[in-house]
Structure formats: C-alpha cells, structure tokens
Motif scaffolding. Structure first.
Motif, PDB file in Angstrom:
ATOM      1  N   VAL A 162     -91.456  17.065 -61.850  1.00 24.13           N
ATOM      2  CA  VAL A 162     -90.292  17.954 -61.770  1.00 24.13           C
ATOM      3  C   VAL A 162     -90.522  19.064 -60.758  1.00 24.13           C
ATOM      4  CG1 VAL A 162     -88.841  19.588 -63.035  1.00 24.13           C
ATOM      5  CG2 VAL A 162     -89.609  17.473 -64.144  1.00 24.13           C
ATOM      6  N   ASN A 163     -89.635  19.129 -59.784  1.00 25.37           N
ATOM      7  CA  ASN A 163     -89.625  20.234 -58.833  1.00 25.37           C
ATOM      8  C   ASN A 163     -88.533  21.204 -59.268  1.00 25.37           C
ATOM      9  OD1 ASN A 163     -90.222  21.665 -56.312  1.00 25.37           O
ATOM     10  ND2 ASN A 163     -88.183  20.979 -55.682  1.00 25.37           N
ATOM     11  N   TYR A 164     -88.935  22.399 -59.692  1.00 24.44           N
ATOM     12  CA  TYR A 164     -87.985  23.383 -60.215  1.00 24.44           C
ATOM     13  C   TYR A 164     -87.767  24.500 -59.207  1.00 24.44           C
ATOM     14  CZ  TYR A 164     -86.494  27.540 -62.851  1.00 24.44           C
ATOM     15  OH  TYR A 164     -85.853  28.698 -63.260  1.00 24.44           O
TER      16      TYR A 164
ATOM     17  N   ASP B  84     -85.386  16.860 -59.150  1.00 27.11           N
ATOM     18  CA  ASP B  84     -85.191  18.289 -58.922  1.00 27.11           C
ATOM     19  C   ASP B  84     -84.389  18.930 -60.051  1.00 27.11           C
ATOM     20  OD1 ASP B  84     -86.564  18.006 -56.569  1.00 27.11           O
ATOM     21  OD2 ASP B  84     -84.794  18.072 -55.280  1.00 27.11           O
ATOM     22  N   PHE B  85     -84.944  20.015 -60.586  1.00 24.23           N
ATOM     23  CA  PHE B  85     -84.276  20.853 -61.575  1.00 24.23           C
ATOM     24  C   PHE B  85     -83.970  22.193 -60.906  1.00 24.23           C
ATOM     25  CE2 PHE B  85     -85.675  19.344 -66.089  1.00 24.23           C
ATOM     26  CZ  PHE B  85     -85.572  18.012 -65.719  1.00 24.23           C
ATOM     27  N   TYR B  86     -82.850  22.800 -61.255  1.00 22.97           N
ATOM     28  CA  TYR B  86     -82.479  24.104 -60.716  1.00 22.97           C
ATOM     29  C   TYR B  86     -82.022  25.033 -61.839  1.00 22.97           C
ATOM     30  CZ  TYR B  86     -82.117  21.917 -56.046  1.00 22.97           C
ATOM     31  OH  TYR B  86     -82.366  21.255 -54.863  1.00 22.97           O
ATOM     32  N   SER B  87     -82.257  26.320 -61.640  1.00 23.21           N
ATOM     33  CA  SER B  87     -81.554  27.326 -62.439  1.00 23.21           C
ATOM     34  C   SER B  87     -80.763  28.192 -61.474  1.00 23.21           C
ATOM     35  CB  SER B  87     -82.522  28.189 -63.261  1.00 23.21           C
ATOM     36  OG  SER B  87     -83.375  28.968 -62.431  1.00 23.21           O
ATOM     37  N   SER B  88     -79.602  28.660 -61.918  1.00 21.93           N
ATOM     38  CA  SER B  88     -78.768  29.570 -61.131  1.00 21.93           C
ATOM     39  C   SER B  88     -78.376  30.712 -62.046  1.00 21.93           C
ATOM     40  CB  SER B  88     -77.533  28.841 -60.595  1.00 21.93           C
ATOM     41  OG  SER B  88     -76.679  29.742 -59.894  1.00 21.93           O
ATOM     42  N   LEU B  89     -78.954  31.880 -61.781  1.00 24.10           N
ATOM     43  CA  LEU B  89     -78.814  33.039 -62.670  1.00 24.10           C
ATOM     44  C   LEU B  89     -78.826  34.314 -61.838  1.00 24.10           C
ATOM     45  CD1 LEU B  89     -81.659  31.802 -65.044  1.00 24.10           C
ATOM     46  CD2 LEU B  89     -79.224  31.667 -65.605  1.00 24.10           C
TER      47      LEU B  89
ATOM     48  N   ASP C  34     -77.991  17.684 -53.114  1.00 25.02           N
ATOM     49  CA  ASP C  34     -79.373  17.240 -53.311  1.00 25.02           C
ATOM     50  C   ASP C  34     -79.386  15.905 -54.063  1.00 25.02           C
ATOM     51  OD1 ASP C  34     -82.026  16.822 -53.941  1.00 25.02           O
ATOM     52  OD2 ASP C  34     -82.313  18.744 -54.970  1.00 25.02           O
ATOM     53  N   SER C  35     -79.800  14.858 -53.396  1.00 23.70           N
ATOM     54  CA  SER C  35     -79.785  13.517 -54.003  1.00 23.70           C
ATOM     55  C   SER C  35     -80.775  13.380 -55.144  1.00 23.70           C
ATOM     56  CB  SER C  35     -80.078  12.461 -52.936  1.00 23.70           C
ATOM     57  OG  SER C  35     -81.389  12.652 -52.393  1.00 23.70           O
ATOM     58  N   LYS C  36     -81.739  14.295 -55.227  1.00 20.38           N
ATOM     59  CA  LYS C  36     -82.739  14.220 -56.300  1.00 20.38           C
ATOM     60  C   LYS C  36     -82.412  15.136 -57.484  1.00 20.38           C
ATOM     61  CE  LYS C  36     -86.783  12.801 -53.589  1.00 20.38           C
ATOM     62  NZ  LYS C  36     -88.214  13.110 -53.287  1.00 20.38           N
ATOM     63  N   ALA C  37     -81.329  15.895 -57.376  1.00 23.23           N
ATOM     64  CA  ALA C  37     -80.977  16.835 -58.435  1.00 23.23           C
ATOM     65  C   ALA C  37     -80.450  16.092 -59.659  1.00 23.23           C
ATOM     66  CB  ALA C  37     -79.935  17.829 -57.941  1.00 23.23           C
ATOM     67  N   VAL C  38     -81.031  16.388 -60.809  1.00 21.95           N
ATOM     68  CA  VAL C  38     -80.580  15.749 -62.058  1.00 21.95           C
ATOM     69  C   VAL C  38     -80.298  16.762 -63.163  1.00 21.95           C
ATOM     70  CG1 VAL C  38     -81.813  13.585 -61.601  1.00 21.95           C
ATOM     71  CG2 VAL C  38     -82.962  15.396 -62.900  1.00 21.95           C
ATOM     72  N   TYR C  39     -80.570  18.060 -62.905  1.00 18.97           N
ATOM     73  CA  TYR C  39     -80.429  19.033 -63.994  1.00 18.97           C
ATOM     74  C   TYR C  39     -80.245  20.431 -63.420  1.00 18.97           C
ATOM     75  CZ  TYR C  39     -81.373  20.747 -68.798  1.00 18.97           C
ATOM     76  OH  TYR C  39     -81.280  21.304 -70.056  1.00 18.97           O
ATOM     77  N   TYR C  40     -79.168  21.094 -63.857  1.00 13.05           N
ATOM     78  CA  TYR C  40     -78.805  22.431 -63.366  1.00 13.05           C
ATOM     79  C   TYR C  40     -78.667  23.355 -64.573  1.00 13.05           C
ATOM     80  CZ  TYR C  40     -75.841  25.807 -60.660  1.00 13.05           C
ATOM     81  OH  TYR C  40     -75.288  26.909 -60.023  1.00 13.05           O
ATOM     82  N   MET C  41     -79.477  24.376 -64.625  1.00 10.86           N
ATOM     83  CA  MET C  41     -79.471  25.329 -65.734  1.00 10.86           C
ATOM     84  C   MET C  41     -78.726  26.594 -65.316  1.00 10.86           C
ATOM     85  SD  MET C  41     -83.464  24.714 -66.879  1.00 10.86           S
ATOM     86  CE  MET C  41     -83.993  24.502 -65.164  1.00 10.86           C
ATOM     87  N   GLY C  42     -77.499  26.744 -65.773  1.00 12.61           N
ATOM     88  CA  GLY C  42     -76.684  27.884 -65.397  1.00 12.61           C
ATOM     89  C   GLY C  42     -75.229  27.620 -65.757  1.00 12.61           C
ATOM     90  N   GLU C  43     -74.394  28.620 -65.654  1.00 10.86           N
ATOM     91  CA  GLU C  43     -74.765  29.947 -65.180  1.00 10.86           C
ATOM     92  C   GLU C  43     -75.086  30.859 -66.375  1.00 10.86           C
ATOM     93  OE1 GLU C  43     -74.839  30.233 -61.772  1.00 10.86           O
ATOM     94  OE2 GLU C  43     -73.876  28.295 -61.535  1.00 10.86           O
TER      95      GLU C  43
END
Length: 421
Positions: free
Chosen positions: A78-80, A40-45, A108-117
């Motif tokens: 990748v789930n974004y 799991d990839f996330y962005s927080s913006l 989230d146990s699958k989270a490996v990448y956070y794009m932010g802030e």
C-alpha cells in the motif's frame, strides 16, 4: 461533518476546468513488495487551520494502522498519500483544492481507496468527481444527511446529484446528523435548558445540523427559540448576542466548524449571557475551540460547555486500550483527539477489505462491492456494517465536557431512540 449552493458548485467546476491549484500532499513510501504489486490509498483532509487539531491525530491514526500492517494489505503493498484539501489563505477546506485532490485520485489507475473528506461541504465537491471514476470513498467524519439520504435536513435533489454514474461509491463510518442532533437535544434536556438559541455557519454540516435540531426538538422536549445563519467572517457577533438575550435564551448551540467564527460568537454570547450553557457538535468538539491556550474559548466557559462526537470512551472500545498504548508509543500522546481512532479504523477497513479480495485487491469495483457488503465488522469502534446508502450501523454519540486544562473529556454515551425518518 460539514451545503454548498449550485453557484458554488459551478464555481468549483470552473476552477476544475482551469486546473486552478495543485494538490498539497505527502506520501508514506511503500515497503518492498513480493508479488501482488502496489495499490494507492489516499486521504484528503484539511491539514491547515483550526481543523488540524482533529485531522493531524486522525492522520496519525491512519499511519499507525498502516505501520502495524507493514504497509501491506494481503499480497498488495500500500502506497499511502496524504492530501490537504485546505489552503493557507482560507485556513480551512477549500472547494478548488478539494476538487484538485479528487481529480488527482480519479486519474490514478492504481487508486482503490480514498479516505475523506473531513467536512461534509468538501465531500459535496469530491463525491461526484470520484463517483464518475468509480473510486471507493470512505469518510471518517462526515455527518450531513444529504450526502447519502433524502431525509429531512437534506436539500432538493440530494443525494442523487452527488452520484452522476448512478452507482453509490461513498460510505462513512460515523453516524449521521439525525442521530447527532438527537444526542445534542438529549444533552440540552438533561442540562435543564428551557430556551435554546441556535446559530449555524451556513455550510452543509452546520445548516443541516441546525435544521435537524429544529425538526427533532419536540421529541426531546427542548424549546428552540431561534436558528440563525451567521456570516463566519464577521469581526464580532455582539448584535446577535444581544438579540438572543432578548429572547430569554439560557442555552446556546453552535452548529458549524471552529474556523467559521465559533470561538468569537461563543465569547460574545458569553459576555451577554454569562450563565448560559454552551453546546455544539463534533465540528467544535476539539481543543482549538475548547482550550483558551490554543485560541479557544475562555476558561470561564469550561464548566458551561458540552459537545458531541461519535467517539465514546476510548478505553471502553474493543481494543481501545491497545490502540491508546500503541498511539502513545508511536507519537508520545496518551490522550489523542477522539478522531484519532476513526483514522485508525478507516485505514484498517481499507486494508482488511483489499486483503480479503486476494488477487482482486487492485480492482476498484471489487473493493467497492466488498465495502458495501460489510456486515458485523468487529473493529476498534465496536461491531458495525453499512446499509445500502453507505451509512454505518453505529447509532451512538459521546458527550464531552471540558476539563480544567481545556481539553474535551468524555462524559457519557448518548444513544437516541427517536430521530427523523
């Protein structure tokens, strides 16, 4: 881009404990996977308010890079998910919402990448939460020095207080504000400014950038006559404009973000000082500030306004023309906001890092170690790496002017040789 006080930080903790608000988000579904599983990839913006003029193109850049990779990072699918750290009520990033986003990803146990802030003040909230969970975090926009260093312009206890685990988990792909401030001073010097009035919005980014302008002014021969922290919610700034007129200011620099009174204070300064030149950093270098038809400054200010962004001439970047062609094909926009290419690169960096790790691509610690080991990365932004603090080795800013259509137009590259240390 963008200092919260200890009181504000405690308020965020209280909000977190109360579980104040759920995270606004949207998801890009993962395509079918053959082996490797899903990460799991996330962005927080801030996807609402004035900053959305920058963050929507940024997210478009993220999605473009992911689409080109067919939602894959080597053997991993990748789930974004797009998280919104703003609220409609605030019209900008919100501490409670930012904390909620970080908590969601930390769990989230699958989270490996956070794009932010996007805003440095928001990262002051999210970094400690993600740090305790060991989540790799890369910002495509933060410039406040205190997030990674104790350089002049940072606050006491920074940056250590953001890393409760004792390990660094945060990196950024844009140069820090000691470089941006120097670039702004270079621009004001070449514009012939003799007396500069600076106003800041009191956030981490704005206050820090204003401080650095003052610390570095002597190196560039720029006379700053005042630095004033403003109330972003004030209905007007006519009193302030009158004050700097009395100081003999012939140039005005706003250190802050668009949604914190940038347009109104610029209008009031212009009314009091019709010939004064206007400058600002990347927090205002977007068409929600520069374009009258989009709620920005009046057209009479276009010839007088300049601002800095880490992005330079997109066509001159390695792969820049290909990026612009692909962006236009996907979104129908030929000249996107400069942050679009930073969105593209922050996703590419994550995808390439996970891919390089093979079967370890789902390991947060492995991803983090690989990110900090990045050296001489060939990218659309040029060749860069990260230092031990997580700061990029890129050292240049682009100077933008305002075109007749109200849009920021690249003018020149500024590479400062003197910064505080």
């Amino acid at each position: 881009m963008k200092r919260t006080s200890a009181i504000a930080a405690l308020a965020v903790i209280a909000l977190a404990a109360a579980g104040c608000s759920s995270s606004g988000s949207s998801s890009t579904p993962a395509s079918g996977s053959s082996g490797g599983g899903t990460v799991d990839f996330y962005s927080s913006l801030p996807m609402q308010g004035a900053s959305s003029a920058q963050t929507i193109p940024l997210v478009n850049g993220i999605k473009l890079a992911l689409a080109q990779a067919n939602n894959k990072a080597g053997q991993w699918t990748v789930n974004y998910q797009v998280l919104d750290d703003s609220t409609a009520a605030a019209g900008k990033w919100d501490p409670g919402q930012t904390a909620a986003n970080a908590r969601k990803v930390a769990s989230d146990s699958k989270a490996v990448y956070y794009m932010g802030e996007f805003n440095s003040g928001a990262s002051q909230v999210s970094i400690p939460i993600l740090n305790e969970a060991g989540i790799p975090q890369v910002s495509p926009a933060n410039t406040y020095v205190g997030l990674t260093t104790n350089l002049p312009g940072s606050a006491p206890g920074e940056p250590q207080k953001f890393y409760p685990s004792g390990n660094r988990t945060y990196l950024r792909i844009v140069p820090i504000d000691s470089i941006q401030a120097a670039a702004g001073l270079m621009a004001m010097k070449q514009a012939g400014c003799t007396k500069v009035a600076v106003a800041n919005d009191k956030e981490a980014y704005g206050a820090g950038l204003a401080t650095l302008l003052g610390l570095e002014k002597a190196s560039y021969g720029v006379n700053i006559v005042s630095d004033t922290g403003i109330d972003p919610t004030a209905p007007n700034f006519r009193s302030y404009a009158s004050t700097i007129k009395g100081q003999g200011a012939d140039c005005f620099y706003f250190a802050g973000i668009v949604s914190n009174g940038a347009v109104q204070i610029t209008k009031d300064v212009h009314s009091a000082l019709p010939t004064a030149k206007v400058f600002g950093g990347d927090g205002i270098c977007t068409d929600s500030y520069t374009n009258a038809s989009k709620g920005g400054i009046p057209a009479s200010l276009y010839p007088l306004t300049e601002c800095t962004v880490a992005t330079q001439n997109l066509e001159a970047y390695p792969g820049g023309k290909d990026f612009l062609a692909a962006y236009k094909a996907k979104y129908g926009v030929a000249n996107p906001d400069p942050y679009a290419i930073y969105g593209y690169e922050v996703m590419k960096l994550g995808l390439d890092t996970v891919k390089s790790l093979g079967a370890q691509g789902n390991s947060k610690s492995a991803v983090l170690k690989a990110l900090f080991a990045t050296k001489d990365r060939a990218s659309v932004l040029g060749t860069y790496g990260f230092d031990a603090n997580g700061d990029t080795t890129l050292k240049s800013y682009g100077l933008y002017k305002v075109g007749s259509n109200g849009e920021p137009v690249f003018s020149q590259t500024l590479t400062p040789t003197k910064t505080v240390s």
